[in-house]
Enzyme design. Structure first.
Site, PDB file in Angstrom:
ATOM      1  N   LYS A   1      40.394  33.787  44.334  1.00  0.00           N
ATOM      2  CA  LYS A   1      40.299  33.893  45.699  1.00  0.00           C
ATOM      3  C   LYS A   1      39.926  35.295  46.098  1.00  0.00           C
ATOM      4  CE  LYS A   1      40.036  32.662  49.809  1.00  0.00           C
ATOM      5  NZ  LYS A   1      40.496  33.650  50.832  1.00  0.00           N
TER       6      LYS A   1
ATOM      7  N   GLU B   1      31.814  37.260  48.809  1.00  0.00           N
ATOM      8  CA  GLU B   1      31.744  37.012  50.271  1.00  0.00           C
ATOM      9  C   GLU B   1      31.234  38.372  50.907  1.00  0.00           C
ATOM     10  OE1 GLU B   1      34.415  36.493  53.749  1.00  0.00           O
ATOM     11  OE2 GLU B   1      34.282  34.712  52.509  1.00  0.00           O
TER      12      GLU B   1
END
Length: 301
Positions: free
Chosen positions: A173, A180
């Site tokens: 993550k 991102e």
């Protein structure tokens, strides 16, 4: 299956609601009475303390944490651990640093309590669209909780999986969020160039809508960008201040430790830091240097 949810912020409450809609029983705890009341309105039970939460769960108990990373997670786990028994499972669904996760897991493993880390992506849209779940932990406890992950994910066979041992979920993550950062920065820079080409009078929302279909740069982030440009084309009233929650920093640090070149992610993080300096001393000094060696004019404030 009945499970406990600790931390009823917007994402935690939405996850609890999705679980209830999928046929699971949920008991939630949050120190804020209004959060517990909101949870009850979503069809779940609530408890006003960790002890009462644990008491409402059948053994072996499963508790999902959705609290901020760092000291709050450590404090919550320290209060929770004496209430649990061998065979219980704790899932950290927040954005904890994977090294902290590995440390915490050792403490719980010593008491034969399963510890699972679940990197969770989906934000406010996860309630309806499902969450991307990157899971780290033992094979047996993860498999036992399969129905929970299948309910939270976009589909039973999509958007979730056990990626490795404890810590690997949060590590995955972390890298996800680093990527991102780079994607968001690229979109922001591209649209800024379009906006500065004033002679064409480009409609940025129109361009975003065109790119959303058939283009190689189409993505969910572009969908969200298009929605933002439709609502506020000039970004009126928005300060040029971009926060970061830590995952980008951790990603860059990990890249350095592993001797991996990650210039895009690193620069996107630095741009976020730069956005916070409204009165940049560095830029003032640069202007002064240009004046010193080349006699270039300095703009006064």
């Amino acid at each position: 299956m009945k499970l406990g949810m600790i931390g009823l912020g917007r994402m935690g409450a939405n996850m609890a609601q999705r679980l209830v809609s999928g046929g699971h029983e949920v008991v939630g705890f949050d120190p804020r009475p209004e959060a517990r009341k909101d949870l009850e309105g979503r069809g779940a039970e609530s408890a006003d303390s960790l002890a009462r939460l644990v008491a409402k769960l059948p053994a072996p108990r499963t508790l999902w944490l959705m609290v901020p990373s760092g000291e709050i997670t450590d404090a919550t786990l320290a209060s929770l651990r004496p209430l649990l028994a061998p065979g219980d499972t704790v899932i950290d669904g927040g954005n904890s640093n994977y090294r902290d996760t590995q440390r915490r897991a050792q403490t719980f493993d010593a008491e034969k309590i399963h510890y699972i880390d679940c990197g969770t992506s989906g934000g406010v849209w996860g309630l309806t669209g499902g969450y991307s779940l990157m899971i780290g932990g033992g094979e047996a406890p993860v498999e036992r909780l399969r129905s929970i992950f299948e309910t939270l994910a976009p589909a039973k066979d999509q958007g979730w999986g056990r990626v490795g041992p404890v810590g690997s979920g949060h590590f995955t993550k972390m890298i996800h969020n680093g990527i991102e950062y780079g994607l968001m920065q690229a979109y922001a820079e591209g649209f800024s160039i379009l906006q500065h080409k004033s002679e064409f009078g480009l409609d940025l929302h129109q361009v975003a809508e065109i790119w959303r279909y058939g283009s190689v740069v189409r993505s969910w982030l572009l969908d969200l960008t298009a929605a933002a440009l439709e609502k506020n084309p000039a970004m009126t009233g928005i300060a040029p201040f971009v926060s970061d929650s830590g995952e980008g920093r951790w990603t860059v640090a990990e890249a350095i430790e592993l001797n991996v070149s990650a210039p895009v992610i690193t620069l996107s993080l630095l741009e976020r830091l730069r956005s916070r300096d409204a009165d940049s001393f560095a830029d003032k000094l640069l202007a002064a240097m240009r004046n010193q060696f080349g006699g270039h004019a300095i703009k006064s404030t």
